[in-house]
Design a protein around this motif. Structure first.
Motif: not given
Length: 794
Positions: A577-578, A580-582, A627, A630-633, A638
C-alpha cells in the motif's frame, strides 16, 4: 611412376565437391602413393583411424578447442562427398599412412584470439583518440586492396562467360563423370593448377594473408614426408594452394614465416555434423548451398536425374501429394530439355528444380520449399563412434541419451512428456539440467493438451555447435548432474537481482538438483532479507511459488521454499500500500502488473498441500481492500484491486457497481476515472466478458463516457482505446450491440426505469424453452425431449 616424375602429386580440389572427390579417388587408384597428405590440422592425425570404424558415418567434423577455454573452437567438416574424406578412406583401405599438414590448430585458435584482442584494442584506442584518431586512421589502416578476398571459382566462371560459379563448376567438374575432365585421371588437377596459378599471378594472395603462413607450414610437412617416403607423396588440398606448394622455396624462408606464431593448448576430437551446417561457411571456408544435392550426385553417378526425381516423388507422396510415375517421367524429360536448351552437359540443380516446380508442384513454390529443405539441403546427421575422444561430460550425456531413448536429431520435433512415468521424468530432468548448462538442445513450449504440472512439452533440435557447449560445460563437472549442480551454485552466488535467484530456484527444482537447492535457498533468503524494494519482492514471488507446484509430481521437498515464499508474501503485504501511493502513471502500470502477479502467486500459495499457513489469502484480500479504498492510490491500481476482489467472491456485484459509480461521478477527474476503468476491465483479465454479462457495469461505463466533457474526451480516449482494443473481436461486437440496443433491453422493468440495465430477477420460461431443442441435439437426444427434461433444463 609417371605421376611422381615432377615431385609430389598435388591434387587441388574444391572442398565438399563430389566431382573432386571422385577425381581424387581415381587419381589415387592410378598413382598408388606411399603416403597421403591432407589439408587439415595435424593434431588430428591420431583420429584418422577412427574413420574406418563401422560406427563412423559422415557428415562429421574435426572439433578443436582450447583446453582452458572450450568456447574458443574451430570445426573442419567432412561429408561423404568431401575429397578429404575420400582420401582418408582410400588410405585406410589400402594401408597407406595418411597425415594432416595444415597449420596446427594450436596456432589457428590462438591466432584468432590475438586478432580479436587487437581489434578490441584498436577500437578502444580510436575511441580515446576521438577526432584526432579519425584524422589519423587513414595512415594506420591497411590498404583496401589487401583486404579484397577473391573467389577463384567466380573469376574462372566469369572468364569462361558464365555468371554463376556454381553452375560453371557443375558443368566442368561435377557432371563430367568418374575422373572429371577427360580419360586421364590427373587431367582435372593439371587444368585447375594452371588456372589457379594464373589467378595468383594476377591477384597475388587475393586478401588471403594467412594463406602465406599456412602454405609455408604445408611445404615443410611435404619435405618431411619426402625424406621419409621419397617422391611418391600425394597431397590433397584446396586448389588455391597448389601453385604455392609447387613453388620452390628454402626451408629457412618457410620457417621464418612461422616464427613467433601465438600458441594455445588445444584438444581435438570427432563430432557429428549435419548437411544443414555444411551449407554454412566453416573451417574450410567452403559453405555450399546444396549439400543434399551434392551428396546425391556422389552416391548416384549413374542416372542421377532419374534417381533424384524418384526421391522427390517419394517425399511429396509422403506429404499426401498426388505424384505418379508419369510425373517422374515427364519431369526427367523436361529437365533434359532445359539442359539442352541452356547448353549444359547434364541437368543441374537449376534444371531439376524448374522441372519439379512445373510438373510435380503445379507451379507452386510451397511444396518446392519442402523439397529444398528436406532434399536439396537435408537434415542428415552424422555419427561418431564411442571410441572417439570426448570430455567426461559428453560421455555421461551419451549414456543418459541412450538410457532414456532420447536420440539427438537434426530435425525439429515436439516431445510430450508425462512426468508420472519414470522415463519421461528422467527426460525432463536431463533437458532442464542441460538448459542450466547452456546446452539448448530443448526449449519448453506451451502444451496443447493438459495444463497440469505432470505434463511438459519440449521442442527439440540437436545442432552440432551444442558439442562445443557440452565441452564448455565440462568445467563444472564430469556428469550432467554434477555439472548442473556446480553451475547452479555459481549462478546463485553471482546473481544480482532477487528475481534471478528465485527463477534459479525454480529451475533447480525442475532439474531436480537437491545438492544445489540449499545453496540457492540460502542466497535467496539473504537477498530477500536485504531487499526492501516491494517491486523486487513482487517480481520474485511468482517464480518461487510456482516452484511449490513441482514438489508433488517430482517428489521434491519444498518446505524450505514455502517458508521463504511466505516470508516474501508477508513483506509484500506490508509494503505494497505505501509503495502504491503518490506514483506517476508509468510506475502505476508497473505496480498494477506486480499486483496481478502477487494475486496469482497467493492463489497458488494458499492451495491445500503447499504447507503455507492458513489465512494468507484473507490477509491478501485485506491488502486489496486497502488499495481499493485509498484515494492516494492511482486509479488503475484501485480498479484492479476491486476487480480481483470481485473475482474471488470477496466483493458483491452491487458493491462493485457502487464503487464504479462513485469513481465515474462528475466529481472525479476524467483521466483518473479512465485509469480506474482500465484497471477494472483491462489488462487481459477477462473484463470484456464481465461487461457482456453484467449490463449494470456496462451501463455505468456507457453513461460516464457519454458525459465526459469535450475538452477532456481527447485525453481519455487513448487510454480507453487501449483498454477495449485488447478484447477479442467477438466480445467487442457483442458490447457494441448491447450499447446500440440501449439500457434495459433485456433487464427488468425496475432496472429500465432507473436507467441502469441489469439482469431480470426471475427466469424467462419462453427464452429457456427456446434453448431446449439445441441442447437436446448436443446431448444426442434428438427432438424427443419431454416436460421433465425441460424442467430440469430450466
Amino acid at each position: 611412376m609417371t605421376a611422381f616424375m615432377a615431385g609430389p602429386l598435388l591434387l587441388g580440389v574444391r572442398h565438399h565437391g563430389p566431382g573432386s572427390a571422385r577425381a581424387v579417388r581415381a587419381a589415387l587408384e592410378a598413382a598408388t602413393p606411399e603416403v597421403v597428405l591432407i589439408e587439415g590440422p595435424p593434431e588430428a592425425d591420431a583420429l584418422i583411424p577412427l574413420a574406418a570404424e563401422k560406427d563412423m558415418r559422415p557428415p562429421v567434423a574435426l572439433l578443436a578447442h582450447v583446453v582452458d577455454e572450450p568456447g574458443r573452437s574451430a570445426f573442419w567438416p567432412l561429408a561423404e562427398f568431401s575429397p578429404e574424406w575420400v582420401a582418408i578412406r582410400w588410405a585406410l583401405e589400402h594401408g597407406v599412412p595418411a597425415r594432416f599438414i595444415d597449420l596446427p590448430a594450436t596456432h589457428t585458435l590462438a591466432w584468432g584470439n590475438e586478432e580479436e584482442k587487437g581489434t578490441a584494442e584498436e577500437e578502444k584506442g580510436q575511441e580515446e583518440k576521438g577526432e584526432k584518431g579519425e584524422k589519423e586512421a587513414g595512415v594506420s589502416d591497411r590498404s583496401v586492396d589487401a583486404d579484397v578476398r577473391i573467389d577463384p571459382l567466380a573469376v574462372l566462371a566469369e572468364t569462361a562467360g558464365h555468371d554463376d560459379p556454381e553452375r560453371w563448376w557443375e558443368d566442368v567438374v561435377e557432371h563430367r563423370g568418374g575422373a572429371g575432365i577427360g580419360a586421364d585421371p590427373f587431367a582435372p588437377f593439371t587444368a585447375l593448377e594452371e588456372a589457379m596459378g594464373a589467378l595468383r599471378e594476377t591477384y597475388g594472395v587475393g586478401g588471403h594473408d594467412r594463406d602465406l603462413v599456412r602454405e609455408a607450414y604445408m611445404r615443410l610437412q611435404m619435405r618431411a614426408a619426402q625424406r621419409e617416403f621419397g617422391d611418391e607423396v600425394a597431397v590433397v588440398c584446396g586448389a588455391w594452394h597448389v601453385p604455392a606448394l609447387r613453388r620452390k622455396t628454402t626451408v629457412a624462408a618457410d620457417r621464418a614465416l612461422l616464427k613467433g606464431l601465438p600458441k594455445a593448448k588445444a584438444d581435438m576430437t570427432w563430432v557429428p555434423w549435419t548437411h544443414r551446417r555444411l551449407s554454412r561457411v566453416s573451417g574450410y571456408g567452403a559453405g555450399i548451398d546444396s549439400p543434399g544435392w551434392y551428396g546425391h550426385l556422389f552416391a548416384a553417378p549413374d542416372r542421377p536425374v532419374e534417381r533424384w526425381m524418384t526421391k522427390v516423388a517419394r517425399l511429396l507422396r509422403d506429404e499426401d501429394r498426388m505424384v505418379s510415375s508419369a510425373h517422374v517421367i515427364e519431369a526427367v524429360r523436361l529437365a533434359d530439355t532445359l539442359a539442352a536448351m541452356r547448353g549444359r552437359p547434364l541437368p543441374g540443380l537449376t534444371e531439376t528444380t524448374d522441372a519439379v516446380r512445373a510438373v510435380m508442384c503445379e507451379g507452386s513454390d510451397v511444396p518446392l520449399g519442402l523439397v529444398h529443405d528436406r532434399l536439396v539441403v537435408g537434415d542428415v546427421l552424422g555419427e561418431v563412434p564411442q571410441s572417439a575422444p570426448a570430455v567426461p561430460l559428453q560421455r555421461d550425456l551419451a549414456r543418459a541419451q541412450k538410457r532414456l531413448r532420447l536420440k539427438p536429431e537434426p530435425m525439429e520435433r515436439e516431445l510430450e512428456l508425462d512426468l508420472r512415468g519414470e522415463t519421461d521424468a528422467g527426460r525432463s530432468r536431463l533437458l532442464h539440467r542441460l538448459r542450466l548448462l547452456g546446452v539448448a538442445w530443448g526449449e519448453p513450449t506451451a502444451s496443447r493438451g493438459s495444463t497440469g504440472t505432470f505434463r511438459e512439452t519440449w521442442r527439440l533440435r540437436w545442432e552440432p555447435e551444442l558439442s562445443v557447449r557440452v565441452a564448455e560445460a565440462g568445467v563444472w563437472g564430469t556428469t550432467v548432474l554434477s555439472a548442473a549442480t556446480g553451475k547452479a551454485e555459481a549462478d546463485a552466488v553471482a546473481a544480482h537481482a532477487l528475481a534471478d535467484v528465485t527463477a534459479l530456484a525454480e529451475r533447480c527444482l525442475l532439474a531436480q538438483l537437491p545438492d544445489a537447492l540449499p545453496v540457492v535457498m540460502r542466497v535467496l533468503a539473504d537477498r530477500a532479507a536485504l531487499d526492501a524494494d516491494v517491486g523486487h519482492l513482487a517480481q520474485a514471488l511468482p517464480a518461487l511459488v510456482r516452484s511449490l507446484r513441482y514438489g508433488d509430481v517430482r517428489g521434491t521437498d519444498t518446505h524450505a521454499l514455502t517458508d521463504v515464499a511466505v516470508g516474501l508474501a508477508e513483506r509484500i503485504f506490508v509494503g505494497l500500500p505505501p509503495a502504491c501511493s503518490a506514483i506517476d502513471a508509468e510506475a502505476a502500470e508497473h505496480m498494477r502488473r506486480h499486483v496481478d502477479a502477487v494475486h496469482g502467486a497467493v492463489g497458488l500459495l494458499g492451495e491445500p498441500g503447499t504447507a503455507a499457513p492458513g489465512g494468507i489469502r484473507e490477509r491478501w484480500h485485506s491488502v486489496l481492500r486497502v488499495l481499493a479504498g485509498r484515494d492516494t492510490v492511482p486509479g488503475v491500481i484501485r480498479g484492479r484491486a476491486v476487480r480481483l476482489l470481485l473475482d474471488d467472491g470477496e466483493l458483491g456485484q452491487d458493491e462493485a457497481a457502487r464503487l464504479m459509480g462513485l469513481v465515474l461521478s462528475p466529481g472525479t477527474e476524467p483521466g483518473d476515472a479512465a485509469a480506474w476503468i482500465e484497471g477494472f476491465v483491462g489488462g487481459g483479465s477477462g473484463g470484456g466478458m464481465l461487461l457482456v454479462h453484467d449490463e449494470r457495469l456496462l451501463g455505468l461505463v456507457d453513461a460516464w463516457l457519454t458525459g465526459v466533457p469535450t475538452e477532456a474526451f481527447t485525453d481519455v480516449l487513448p487510454l480507453l482505446r487501449r483498454t477495449f482494443s485488447a478484447y477479442e473481436a467477438g466480445v467487442r461486437r457483442t458490447l457494441g450491440e448491447l450499447v446500440r440496443r440501449g439500457p434495459g433491453a433485456r433487464g427488468s422493468a425496475e432496472a429500465a426505469a432507473s436507467g441502469i440495465p441489469g439482469f431480470a430477477p426471475d427466469l424467462d420460461p419462453g427464452r429457456a424453452d427456446a434453448v431446449l431443442p439445441v441442447l437436446s441435439l448436443l446431448l444426442g437426444l434428438g427432438e424427443a425431449y419431454d416436460d421433465d427434461f425441460a424442467g430440469v433444463a430450466r
